[in-house]
Design a protein around this motif. Structure first.
Motif, PDB file in Angstrom:
ATOM      1  N   TYR A 139       0.801  -1.226   0.000  1.00 35.98           N
ATOM      2  CA  TYR A 139       0.000   0.000   0.000  1.00 35.98           C
ATOM      3  C   TYR A 139       0.835   1.278   0.000  1.00 35.98           C
ATOM      4  O   TYR A 139       0.297   2.372  -0.027  1.00 35.98           O
ATOM      5  CB  TYR A 139      -0.947  -0.010   1.204  1.00 35.98           C
ATOM      6  N   TYR A 154      -0.803   5.004  -0.852  1.00 38.45           N
ATOM      7  CA  TYR A 154      -1.054   5.943   0.246  1.00 38.45           C
ATOM      8  C   TYR A 154       0.137   6.856   0.529  1.00 38.45           C
ATOM      9  O   TYR A 154       0.107   8.045   0.248  1.00 38.45           O
ATOM     10  CB  TYR A 154      -1.434   5.182   1.523  1.00 38.45           C
ATOM     11  N   LYS A 190      -8.805   7.688   1.507  1.00 35.15           N
ATOM     12  CA  LYS A 190      -8.827   7.208   0.118  1.00 35.15           C
ATOM     13  C   LYS A 190      -8.942   8.341  -0.892  1.00 35.15           C
ATOM     14  O   LYS A 190      -8.548   8.188  -2.057  1.00 35.15           O
ATOM     15  CB  LYS A 190     -10.022   6.271  -0.069  1.00 35.15           C
ATOM     16  N   GLU A 202      -6.503   9.367  -3.642  1.00 34.51           N
ATOM     17  CA  GLU A 202      -6.440   8.831  -5.004  1.00 34.51           C
ATOM     18  C   GLU A 202      -6.855   9.861  -6.038  1.00 34.51           C
ATOM     19  O   GLU A 202      -6.477   9.786  -7.198  1.00 34.51           O
ATOM     20  CB  GLU A 202      -7.338   7.580  -5.110  1.00 34.51           C
TER      21      GLU A 202
END
Lengths: 473, 98
Positions: A363, A367, B37, B40
Motif C-alpha cells: 500500500y 497511500y 482514500k 487517489e
C-alpha cells in the motif's frame, strides 16, 4: 492578593521589578489557583515540589540586577517536553514513571532566563488527539464549561493559562495541537515555522510536522516566549538557520479560502463569528481577498497518512527493553508484545496500526508515496498564493469545544483538525487568536480564528494578532 | 480489510491485542481508510517533482551533515541506567535472542 486576571509577562515583570511583589509571591499565587482548581479541571499531572525554590532563584536575579523579561514568570510545561530529573509521561501508561535524562533545548533556554516551571500538564497520549480525552490520566476540563473538553492535544497547557493556573505555557503542535485547544479555551496559540524552534527534547510524534509553540493570554506574551525559545540548534538536524526580524511597513493583505471553508461542515455559529471577524478586519483597514488553493481540501487525508506513518516508526522505540513499562513474557518477542499491548492506549494503537498499514509494501505507493507527492504539490500551491497575499485566514476549528465523551468515533475527532493541519503539512507558521464567544446551553464558549503566514513569517502573525486584539474589542 | 489484516498489522507492530480490540480496530481503520482514500483523486501535475523526502516542509531546509566526531552531551548516565528494567554491572540485561 495578586490580581492574576489580566496579568501579562510585561506587567508581572514590571511589578516584580518595582517591588510590588516577589517571584515567590507570584509563584505562590499560581500554586494557590492550582490547588483550588486542579481537582475539577485535571490540568496538572504533577506540580513540581521545587517551584518555590525556582522562584527564590529568580528573586536573586532581580536583586543582583541580572533579571530578564522571563525571570520569575510561572510556566506550565506540556508533559512531552523533557526537564532533566523530572518525570515526563506523555500522558501514557508506557512512560508513567519515566524520568528525563536531559533538558530539552527550549527548557535549557527558559532555565537560563530564570523562568519558573510550575509543573507538567496533561495532553492526549503521545500528543495524539484533539481533546486530551486520550490521556491515560483522564481528560482536562474546559475552564469555560467543565462539562466540555479543553481541546487537544495541548489541552493542559491552554486550560492552565485560561484558568490562571500558569501565566504562560509551552505546548507542541503536530496538526493543530496548540491552536485548537487555544481556541477552545479562549487564549492565543502559536505554531512556529517548522524548524524555527528546536525539537530536541520534545518527544517525537510526527517528526516532519512537530513544532513547539506557546500558549498565552495575548499575542504579545506568545511572541515573548517564541523569541526566547526560537533559534538554530545543532542538536536538531531540521533546525533552520537564524533569520533577522522583518519590519513590516506595508498594508497587509489577507486571503480567505472561502470555497474550502464553505465546503467543510462548519458550525453555523462558528461561521457567523468568522464572517464578523472578517468584517472587523475590513473595517480595520485590511484588504481581504477571496482566494482558492487547489487540492487544499485533501489536506486532512494527506495528514492522516503521513502522520500515522511517522508515529508508527517513532513509537517503535517503546518496546519495554531500555526504559518505560516492561511486561515480562516467556521470551524477548513476548516482552515486546505484552509491553506495547499494555503500555499503549486505544488511539495510539489505532495510529500505529494505521501507519504500519500505509507503509506496508502493498500500500506504500497508493497511500504514503501519493500523500508525499500531494504534500509537495500543496506546498507549491501555498508559495503561489503567498505571492498575492500576506496572510491566510480561516476559523481555527470548525466547532466549539465538545462535551467530554460526546465524540466516540475517531474520524469525527480528526475532522476538528481540518483547518489547522495545513500549516504543519506545508511547514508554515500560524496563530490562533480569540474571536469572541458563542452561547450554548447557558455557557459562553470561546471561538478562535487562525492566521497563516509564509515560511519565517512569524512577525506578520504577531503584527496582525495584536491589531486584531484591538479591533475585536 | 478483514480481521486477518488487523492481526498481520499487530504482528508487524508488535502489539498484543484481544479479540474485542481487533474487531473495534477493524471498524475504525475501515472508516479512516475510507476517508483518506480521497488521496487517489489527487492529480499528479507533471512539474511537481519527486516528494521532498528528508526535507519535507521548509524551503530553506537542506540535509545537515557534520563530522563524525564525538561531542560532549549532558546526558545523565545514572538516570538512564536506573531506568533499565533489568541490569547487571551497569549494563542493560535482556533475554537471550537465539
Amino acid at each position: 492578593m495578586i490580581n492574576l486576571t489580566g496579568l501579562t509577562i510585561k506587567k508581572a515583570h514590571e511589578a516584580i521589578k518595582s517591588g510590588e511583589y516577589t517571584c515567590r509571591e507570584l509563584t505562590q499565587a499560581y500554586l494557590d489557583q492550582i490547588e483550588k482548581k486542579n481537582k475539577e479541571l485535571n490540568v496538572y499531572l504533577e506540580v513540581f515540589g521545587d517551584a518555590l525554590a525556582q522562584a527564590d532563584e529568580a528573586d536573586k536575579k532581580f536583586k543582583s540586577g541580572t533579571a530578564v523579561l522571563l525571570t520569575g514568570i510561572p510556566f506550565a510545561i506540556k508533559d512531552n517536553i523533557l526537564i532533566e530529573g523530572k518525570k515526563v509521561s506523555a500522558a501514557s501508561k508506557m512512560l508513567e514513571n519515566y524520568i528525563a535524562s536531559y533538558d530539552a533545548t527550549v527548557i535549557k533556554k527558559l532555565k537560563s532566563e530564570g523562568a519558573v516551571f510550575l509543573g507538567r500538564v496533561n495532553l492526549d497520549e503521545f500528543a495524539m488527539g484533539g481533546s486530551t480525552e486520550n490521556s491515560a490520566f483522564g481528560p482536562t476540563r474546559n475552564p469555560h464549561d467543565p462539562r466540555r473538553v479543553a481541546g487537544g492535544t495541548s489541552g493542559g497547557s491552554t486550560a492552565a493559562v485560561a484558568a490562571d493556573m500558569a501565566l504562560v505555557a509551552l505546548g507542541s503542535d503536530t496538526g493543530g495541537s496548540v491552536r485548537e485547544p487555544a481556541s477552545f479555551c479562549g487564549i492565543v496559540g502559536l505554531k512556529p515555522t517548522y524548524g524555527r524552534v528546536s525539537r530536541y527534547g520534545l518527544m517525537a510524534m510526527g517528526s516532519s510536522l512537530d513544532c513547539i509553540g506557546s500558549a498565552a493570554k495575548n499575542t504579545e506574551d506568545a511572541e515573548i516566549v517564541f523569541r526566547s525559545i526560537a533559534g538554530h540548534d545543532d542538536l536538531d538536524s531540521t533546525s533552520l538557520e537564524d533569520t533577522k526580524e522583518n519590519p513590516i511597513n506595508k498594508k497587509l493583505t489577507i486571503g480567505v479560502p472561502w470555497d474550502f471553508i464553505n465546503k467543510e461542515g462548519v458550525n453555523p455559529e462558528v461561521k457567523k463569528n468568522f464572517m464578523a471577524s472578517v468584517e472587523k478586519l475590513k473595517a480595520g483597514g485590511y484588504e481581504v481577498k477571496d482566494i482558492s488553493i487547489q487540492n487544499i481540501d485533501l489536506v486532512l487525508a494527506i495528514y492522516y497518512i503521513i502522520m500515522p506513518a511517522e508515529v508508527s516508526t517513532n513509537l517503535a522505540r517503546l518496546d519495554g527493553v531500555r526504559y518505560g513499562l516492561h511486561q515480562d513474557g516467556k521470551n524477548l518477542m513476548e516482552d515486546y508484545f505484552f509491553s506495547r499491548g499494555k503500555g499503549f492506549g486505544p488511539e495510539t494503537r489505532r495510529r500505529v496500526l494505521l501507519g504500519t498499514y500505509v507503509l506496508s509494501a502493498g500500500y506504500y505507493d497508493a497511500y504514503y508515496s501519493k500523500a508525499q507527492t500531494a504534500r509537495t504539490f500543496l506546498k507549491k500551491e501555498f508559495e503561489k498564493a503567498f505571492k498575492n497575499i500576506d496572510l491566510i485566514l480561516t476559523p481555527t476549528a470548525p466547532m466549539p469545544a465538545w462535551k467530554v465523551g460526546e465524540k466516540s468515533d475517531p474520524l469525527s475527532v480528526y475532522l476538528a483538525d481540518i483547518f489547522t493541519v495545513t500549516a504543519n503539512i506545508v511547514g508554515i507558521p500560524a496563530i490562533s487568536v480569540p474571536s469572541g464567544f458563542m452561547e450554548m446551553e447557558g455557557k459562553s464558549l470561546p471561538l478562535g480564528i487562525q492566521f497563516m503566514a509564509p515560511h519565517g513569517g512569524e512577525d506578520l502573525l504577531f503584527e496582525i494578532g495584536k491589531k486584531f486584539e484591538q479591533i475585536a474589542l | 480489510m478483514n480481521i486477518k489484516d488487523i492481526e498481520g498489522l499487530a504482528e508487524l507492530a508488535r502489539i498484543d491485542l484481544s479479540q474485542a480490540e481487533k474487531e473495534s480496530l477493524l471498524k475504525d481503520l475501515d472508516s479512516i481508510l475510507g476517508y483518506v482514500k480521497q488521496i487517489e483523486e489527487v492529480e499528479v501535475v507533471p512539474d511537481v517533482g519527486r516528494p521532498e523526502l528528508g526535507r519535507p516542509t521548509s524551503g530553506t531546509s537542506v540535509n545537515v551533515w557534520r563530522e563524525d566526531v564525538a561531542g560532549a552531551r549532558d546526558f545523565s548516565r545514572e538516570l538512564i541506567i536506573n531506568q533499565f528494567p533489568d541490569k547487571q554491572d551497569g549494563f542493560l540485561k535482556v533475554k537471550k535472542i537465539l
